[in-house]
Design a protein around this motif. Sequence first.
Motif, PDB file in Angstrom:
ATOM      1  N   ILE A 270       0.856  -1.187   0.000  1.00  0.00           N
ATOM      2  CA  ILE A 270       0.000   0.000   0.000  1.00  0.00           C
ATOM      3  C   ILE A 270       0.891   1.236   0.000  1.00  0.00           C
ATOM      4  O   ILE A 270       1.772   1.380   0.869  1.00  0.00           O
ATOM      5  N   THR A 271       0.703   2.107  -0.958  1.00  0.00           N
ATOM      6  CA  THR A 271       1.421   3.377  -1.007  1.00  0.00           C
ATOM      7  C   THR A 271       0.549   4.458  -0.378  1.00  0.00           C
ATOM      8  O   THR A 271      -0.596   4.661  -0.805  1.00  0.00           O
ATOM      9  N   VAL A 272       1.069   5.119   0.636  1.00  0.00           N
ATOM     10  CA  VAL A 272       0.305   6.132   1.357  1.00  0.00           C
ATOM     11  C   VAL A 272       0.930   7.502   1.123  1.00  0.00           C
ATOM     12  O   VAL A 272       2.144   7.679   1.277  1.00  0.00           O
ATOM     13  N   GLN A 273       0.120   8.453   0.724  1.00  0.00           N
ATOM     14  CA  GLN A 273       0.520   9.852   0.642  1.00  0.00           C
ATOM     15  C   GLN A 273      -0.353  10.643   1.611  1.00  0.00           C
ATOM     16  O   GLN A 273      -1.565  10.417   1.681  1.00  0.00           O
ATOM     17  N   ALA A 274       0.268  11.554   2.361  1.00  0.00           N
ATOM     18  CA  ALA A 274      -0.486  12.238   3.413  1.00  0.00           C
ATOM     19  C   ALA A 274      -0.169  13.730   3.453  1.00  0.00           C
ATOM     20  O   ALA A 274       0.963  14.160   3.214  1.00  0.00           O
ATOM     21  N   TRP A 275      -1.234  14.481   3.777  1.00  0.00           N
ATOM     22  CA  TRP A 275      -1.136  15.916   4.019  1.00  0.00           C
ATOM     23  C   TRP A 275      -1.468  16.144   5.499  1.00  0.00           C
ATOM     24  O   TRP A 275      -2.425  15.562   6.018  1.00  0.00           O
ATOM     25  N   ASP A 276      -0.716  17.005   6.166  1.00  0.00           N
ATOM     26  CA  ASP A 276      -0.839  17.132   7.626  1.00  0.00           C
ATOM     27  C   ASP A 276      -0.652  18.595   8.014  1.00  0.00           C
ATOM     28  O   ASP A 276       0.369  19.209   7.681  1.00  0.00           O
ATOM     29  N   GLU A 277      -1.639  19.147   8.714  1.00  0.00           N
ATOM     30  CA  GLU A 277      -1.552  20.555   9.140  1.00  0.00           C
ATOM     31  C   GLU A 277      -2.216  20.727  10.500  1.00  0.00           C
ATOM     32  O   GLU A 277      -3.284  20.160  10.764  1.00  0.00           O
ATOM     33  N   SER A 278      -1.585  21.522  11.355  1.00  0.00           N
ATOM     34  CA  SER A 278      -2.099  21.771  12.703  1.00  0.00           C
ATOM     35  C   SER A 278      -2.784  23.131  12.804  1.00  0.00           C
ATOM     36  O   SER A 278      -2.788  23.923  11.854  1.00  0.00           O
ATOM     37  N   ASP A 279      -3.363  23.380  13.960  1.00  0.00           N
ATOM     38  CA  ASP A 279      -3.884  24.698  14.363  1.00  0.00           C
ATOM     39  C   ASP A 279      -5.059  25.209  13.537  1.00  0.00           C
ATOM     40  O   ASP A 279      -5.199  26.419  13.308  1.00  0.00           O
ATOM     41  N   PHE A 280      -5.920  24.299  13.088  1.00  0.00           N
ATOM     42  CA  PHE A 280      -7.172  24.740  12.478  1.00  0.00           C
ATOM     43  C   PHE A 280      -8.117  25.212  13.584  1.00  0.00           C
ATOM     44  O   PHE A 280      -8.291  24.554  14.609  1.00  0.00           O
ATOM     45  N   THR A 281      -8.738  26.352  13.371  1.00  0.00           N
ATOM     46  CA  THR A 281      -9.648  26.927  14.375  1.00  0.00           C
ATOM     47  C   THR A 281     -11.054  27.140  13.817  1.00  0.00           C
ATOM     48  O   THR A 281     -11.872  27.831  14.434  1.00  0.00           O
ATOM     49  N   PRO A 289      -7.470  24.366  19.125  1.00  0.00           N
ATOM     50  CA  PRO A 289      -7.062  24.143  17.735  1.00  0.00           C
ATOM     51  C   PRO A 289      -7.044  22.650  17.417  1.00  0.00           C
ATOM     52  O   PRO A 289      -6.825  21.811  18.287  1.00  0.00           O
ATOM     53  N   PHE A 290      -7.256  22.333  16.140  1.00  0.00           N
ATOM     54  CA  PHE A 290      -7.386  20.934  15.739  1.00  0.00           C
ATOM     55  C   PHE A 290      -6.446  20.662  14.582  1.00  0.00           C
ATOM     56  O   PHE A 290      -6.234  21.509  13.710  1.00  0.00           O
ATOM     57  N   ARG A 291      -5.891  19.467  14.566  1.00  0.00           N
ATOM     58  CA  ARG A 291      -4.968  19.035  13.510  1.00  0.00           C
ATOM     59  C   ARG A 291      -5.713  18.156  12.527  1.00  0.00           C
ATOM     60  O   ARG A 291      -6.444  17.240  12.925  1.00  0.00           O
ATOM     61  N   MET A 292      -5.535  18.417  11.247  1.00  0.00           N
ATOM     62  CA  MET A 292      -6.229  17.662  10.204  1.00  0.00           C
ATOM     63  C   MET A 292      -5.219  16.934   9.334  1.00  0.00           C
ATOM     64  O   MET A 292      -4.181  17.482   8.966  1.00  0.00           O
ATOM     65  N   ILE A 293      -5.552  15.678   8.986  1.00  0.00           N
ATOM     66  CA  ILE A 293      -4.689  14.848   8.152  1.00  0.00           C
ATOM     67  C   ILE A 293      -5.529  14.211   7.055  1.00  0.00           C
ATOM     68  O   ILE A 293      -6.578  13.628   7.318  1.00  0.00           O
ATOM     69  N   LYS A 294      -5.045  14.339   5.830  1.00  0.00           N
ATOM     70  CA  LYS A 294      -5.659  13.662   4.694  1.00  0.00           C
ATOM     71  C   LYS A 294      -4.692  12.583   4.208  1.00  0.00           C
ATOM     72  O   LYS A 294      -3.493  12.852   4.031  1.00  0.00           O
ATOM     73  N   MET A 295      -5.191  11.358   4.021  1.00  0.00           N
ATOM     74  CA  MET A 295      -4.359  10.257   3.539  1.00  0.00           C
ATOM     75  C   MET A 295      -4.987   9.650   2.294  1.00  0.00           C
ATOM     76  O   MET A 295      -6.182   9.385   2.271  1.00  0.00           O
ATOM     77  N   VAL A 296      -4.175   9.436   1.267  1.00  0.00           N
ATOM     78  CA  VAL A 296      -4.594   8.746   0.056  1.00  0.00           C
ATOM     79  C   VAL A 296      -3.817   7.443  -0.008  1.00  0.00           C
ATOM     80  O   VAL A 296      -2.582   7.443  -0.094  1.00  0.00           O
ATOM     81  N   ARG A 297      -4.540   6.335   0.045  1.00  0.00           N
ATOM     82  CA  ARG A 297      -3.931   5.009   0.095  1.00  0.00           C
ATOM     83  C   ARG A 297      -4.179   4.295  -1.237  1.00  0.00           C
ATOM     84  O   ARG A 297      -5.327   4.107  -1.655  1.00  0.00           O
ATOM     85  N   THR A 298      -3.108   3.899  -1.912  1.00  0.00           N
ATOM     86  CA  THR A 298      -3.191   3.228  -3.203  1.00  0.00           C
ATOM     87  C   THR A 298      -2.634   1.824  -3.061  1.00  0.00           C
ATOM     88  O   THR A 298      -1.498   1.635  -2.619  1.00  0.00           O
ATOM     89  N   VAL A 299      -3.438   0.839  -3.426  1.00  0.00           N
ATOM     90  CA  VAL A 299      -3.010  -0.554  -3.333  1.00  0.00           C
ATOM     91  C   VAL A 299      -3.235  -1.243  -4.669  1.00  0.00           C
ATOM     92  O   VAL A 299      -4.282  -1.071  -5.299  1.00  0.00           O
ATOM     93  N   GLU A 300      -2.220  -1.974  -5.095  1.00  0.00           N
ATOM     94  CA  GLU A 300      -2.332  -2.785  -6.307  1.00  0.00           C
ATOM     95  C   GLU A 300      -2.399  -4.247  -5.896  1.00  0.00           C
ATOM     96  O   GLU A 300      -1.539  -4.733  -5.164  1.00  0.00           O
ATOM     97  N   ARG A 301      -3.422  -4.932  -6.367  1.00  0.00           N
ATOM     98  CA  ARG A 301      -3.571  -6.352  -6.028  1.00  0.00           C
ATOM     99  C   ARG A 301      -3.881  -7.155  -7.287  1.00  0.00           C
ATOM    100  O   ARG A 301      -4.443  -6.622  -8.257  1.00  0.00           O
ATOM    101  N   THR A 302      -3.480  -8.394  -7.245  1.00  0.00           N
ATOM    102  CA  THR A 302      -3.721  -9.290  -8.380  1.00  0.00           C
ATOM    103  C   THR A 302      -5.073  -9.969  -8.216  1.00  0.00           C
ATOM    104  O   THR A 302      -5.357 -10.564  -7.173  1.00  0.00           O
ATOM    105  N   VAL A 303      -5.924  -9.842  -9.231  1.00  0.00           N
ATOM    106  CA  VAL A 303      -7.236 -10.491  -9.213  1.00  0.00           C
ATOM    107  C   VAL A 303      -7.346 -11.370 -10.455  1.00  0.00           C
ATOM    108  O   VAL A 303      -6.651 -11.153 -11.458  1.00  0.00           O
ATOM    109  N   ILE A 304      -8.199 -12.376 -10.363  1.00  0.00           N
ATOM    110  CA  ILE A 304      -8.411 -13.272 -11.500  1.00  0.00           C
ATOM    111  C   ILE A 304      -9.782 -12.990 -12.093  1.00  0.00           C
ATOM    112  O   ILE A 304     -10.808 -13.127 -11.419  1.00  0.00           O
TER     113      ILE A 304
END
Length: 427
Positions: A270-281, A289-304
């Motif tokens: 699984i390849t994970v890319q993330a954006w992370d920022e603190s101090d949202f009001t 203040p609140f910290r927000m994180i966005k993660m995009v998870r990409t997975v390649e799997r073999t299917v038949i």
Amino acid sequence: MNRQWARDLVSHSSKIYQLRTMVKQAKDGRKSPNIHSATIFVVMFFFFLFRLQSMEELDRNVKKGRFRQLIPAKEKMPSHDAVRQALMKWNMESHRMNHALFIARFKQNKGLRQGMIDGWRVAAIDGVELFASQSRCCDECLTRQLASGETEYFHRAVFLQKVGGDPRIIYETELLKKKDGSEKSEGETAAATRLIQHAAQRHGVLADVLTLDALYAKATIIHEAVDHYQHVVVRMKEERRRIMKDAKGLFDKRPPDVGWLEKDKWGNTITVQAWDESDFTSWEQLRIPFRMIKMVRTVERTVITGGQKQIQTDVLERWVGTTMEQGAAGTDTVSRIAAARWDIENMGFHDLKTYWHMDHPFVHDPTAIEAILGFMILAVNLFYAFLFGHLHHFRRWNIPQSEVVEEMKEEIRWLAMNLLAFLWDDS
């Protein structure tokens, strides 16, 4: 392999977790009973430890002599009717005392620090339906209307459970209640708020971080946790929230802040890319203040497909909010804590319903339901504390938990020496 698991579990539970004291503290409200509360306690504890499925099965096991080595000869063995009567008048304060005794000893033995996530003690909060019926109800039943027009009666509870690693101890529970003067139930937010309060009052700080589903992304929950010295990691789903819009607008303008690779349970990368920022009001109801994180998870799997192997790519976007500061917990740590929330469903509720029969209404009475849940949790906690704190080899030898239970059931039935000394003061 010399298996003496039943004797070892009872000995371990008595010496380490004071099971004998718990038996002594058992109480119920019956007047001059022929069968003492302590006997009911021992029978019900082993009823759940043996994972029996009904009160009728309890009767059959009593007749088989399964409990004879656990009860002094001077004590009369109870029928399931006697057990029902005791449960309907059970003293819940004695249950709370016994649960508090277990948690105190678990803390003393550094159990809270087992299975930490990057140095953080983590617990999850989530709700679960215990059971439902269209024919049986009690004064505390919650109700809902089915599409057929029929009324269904049910009970629901919110759990606080240790996650991240074994043993996954259940710390506290709260049953949902009816709203005052209404047939409608209170929301899970209200029960979860009460749960955090009661857990702190009864046991102190059990976890550094609470991991929560999006249902609990409420300012009241976050404030309650912070006021009791706990961080929150909560899944965020409501895209209309102003804080979500602000974070999305910021993250869309820049590349990912960090990335890493993970493996799923099938070995796919699984390849994970993330954006992370603190101090949202911009969460107006939230006083911090609140910290927000966005993660995009990409997975390649073999299917038949059609007999041919093909590569399938799945992309999943996840959002998490937290009170944890960036300098204290990295993005990948917060991601692991957020993922640990699934433990309470996959290794908590699933196990409780599948193996411990939590979804069976053994006695449909308000006090009995609460008492039964208390016995079940005590049996689960002592069993897991024994498996992961004492019986270390059972996983190395690939022994299923169900086999441990079956071995204990047979051992107790035919044990040459009884276990009374571990359970009773005057044995």
